[in-house]
Design a protein around this motif. Structure first.
Motif, short mmCIF file in Angstrom:
data_model
loop_
_atom_site.label_atom_id
_atom_site.label_comp_id
_atom_site.label_asym_id
_atom_site.label_seq_id
_atom_site.Cartn_x
_atom_site.Cartn_y
_atom_site.Cartn_z
N LYS A 34 0.83 -1.19 0.00
CA LYS A 34 0.00 0.00 0.00
C LYS A 34 0.88 1.25 0.00
O LYS A 34 2.08 1.18 0.29
N ASN A 35 0.25 2.39 -0.33
CA ASN A 35 0.97 3.64 -0.20
C ASN A 35 0.67 4.26 1.15
O ASN A 35 -0.05 3.69 1.97
N GLU A 36 1.22 5.44 1.40
CA GLU A 36 1.09 6.04 2.72
C GLU A 36 -0.33 6.50 3.04
O GLU A 36 -0.64 6.83 4.18
N ALA A 37 -1.19 6.54 2.02
CA ALA A 37 -2.60 6.89 2.24
C ALA A 37 -3.45 5.66 2.49
O ALA A 37 -4.66 5.78 2.71
N GLY A 38 -2.83 4.48 2.43
CA GLY A 38 -3.56 3.24 2.65
C GLY A 38 -4.20 2.67 1.41
O GLY A 38 -4.97 1.71 1.50
N GLN A 39 -3.89 3.22 0.23
CA GLN A 39 -4.45 2.70 -1.02
C GLN A 39 -3.67 1.46 -1.45
O GLN A 39 -2.43 1.45 -1.43
N LEU A 40 -4.38 0.45 -1.85
CA LEU A 40 -3.75 -0.80 -2.25
C LEU A 40 -3.05 -0.65 -3.60
O LEU A 40 -3.63 -0.18 -4.58
#
Length: 243
Positions: A34-40
């Motif tokens: 995931k990225n730091e925004a929580g997007q897979l």
């Protein structure tokens, strides 16, 4: 006579090789990314490492399940030092104390609001992504535009231009039209860069700007299988051993 296609196999995939993760280190293949925004972004498909130094250089990410609009299903490489490892309880090798789940407070019925009493000016959610609560996950700072511009990975085709392109994309200097020249690639220096700090990855993203000048001082996370059965410490060889 057709020219034989040149192969660049100075780095190899861990899967199918005669190497394995050393005892005590997690095998992150199959973990979600995931990225730091929580997007897979996808999942860890494999690791690319240098068999000579036994250092991991890249995480191979399969973008098939990405929460972004990607033109095509592809796999991309992310330098190991730009990612952070979480195991669901704590950042690996970072904190001595695990993240604990706070106790559930009893409901105070005297302060329960009706639907009409809930302030509408407040946002519906105020959630900050915490990867430590997300189970086994690798987190990397990357956005949709960077994922689109990262070159698709092709086995045995990781040439200097491709590696330079990957670096420029993550540094924000690889805009459309940017020309990458192989002459800018210095094999003896390219990996002496914080992008390739395994310690950063295993210590929860604590950035390391420089690497030990003596590569033997670095902790090895990959070792030849025969090392695991000879009684040597993981990542060490005797004078008569060969990779």
């Amino acid at each position: 006579m057709a020219l034989e296609e040149k192969k660049y196999n100075h780095l190899i995939e861990l899967g199918g090789s005669d190497y394995e993760i050393v005892d005590g280190e997690p095998d992150i293949r199959g973990w979600k990314v995931k990225n730091e925004a929580g997007q897979l972004l996808g999942k860890v498909d494999d690791l690319l490492f240098d068999p000579e130094s036994q250092q991991v250089r890249y995480i191979l990410i399969d973008l098939h399940d990405a929460e972004f609009v990607i033109d095509e299903d592809k796999k991309v490489l992310a330098p190991i030092g730009l990612a952070s490892l979480y195991d669901g309880t704590q950042i690996q090798a970072s904190n001595e104390e695990s993240y604990t789940t706070p106790a559930v407070e009893p409901i105070d019925h005297s302060v329960i609001l009706t639907v009409d009493e809930i302030p509408t000016e407040e946002p519906a959610t105020d959630y900050l992504y915490n990867p430590a609560d997300d189970g086994e996950v690798v987190v990397i700072s990357v956005n949709e535009d960077q994922l689109i511009r990262l070159p698709a990975y092709q086995q045995d085709q990781l040439d200097p231009e491709t590696e330079l392109s990957i670096r420029h994309v993550f540094e924000g200097t690889g805009d459309v039209g940017f020309i990458v020249r192989e002459s800018s690639y210095h094999p003896t220096e390219f990996y002496d860069h914080y992008h390739f700090s395994e310690d950063t990855f295993y210590s929860g993203g604590k950035k390391t700007e420089s690497l030990p000048p003596d590569q033997t001082q670095r902790t090895r996370r990959v070792a030849a299988r025969h090392e695991q059965t000879t009684g040597h410490e993981p990542g060490t060889l005797d004078n008569n051993s060969e990779l």
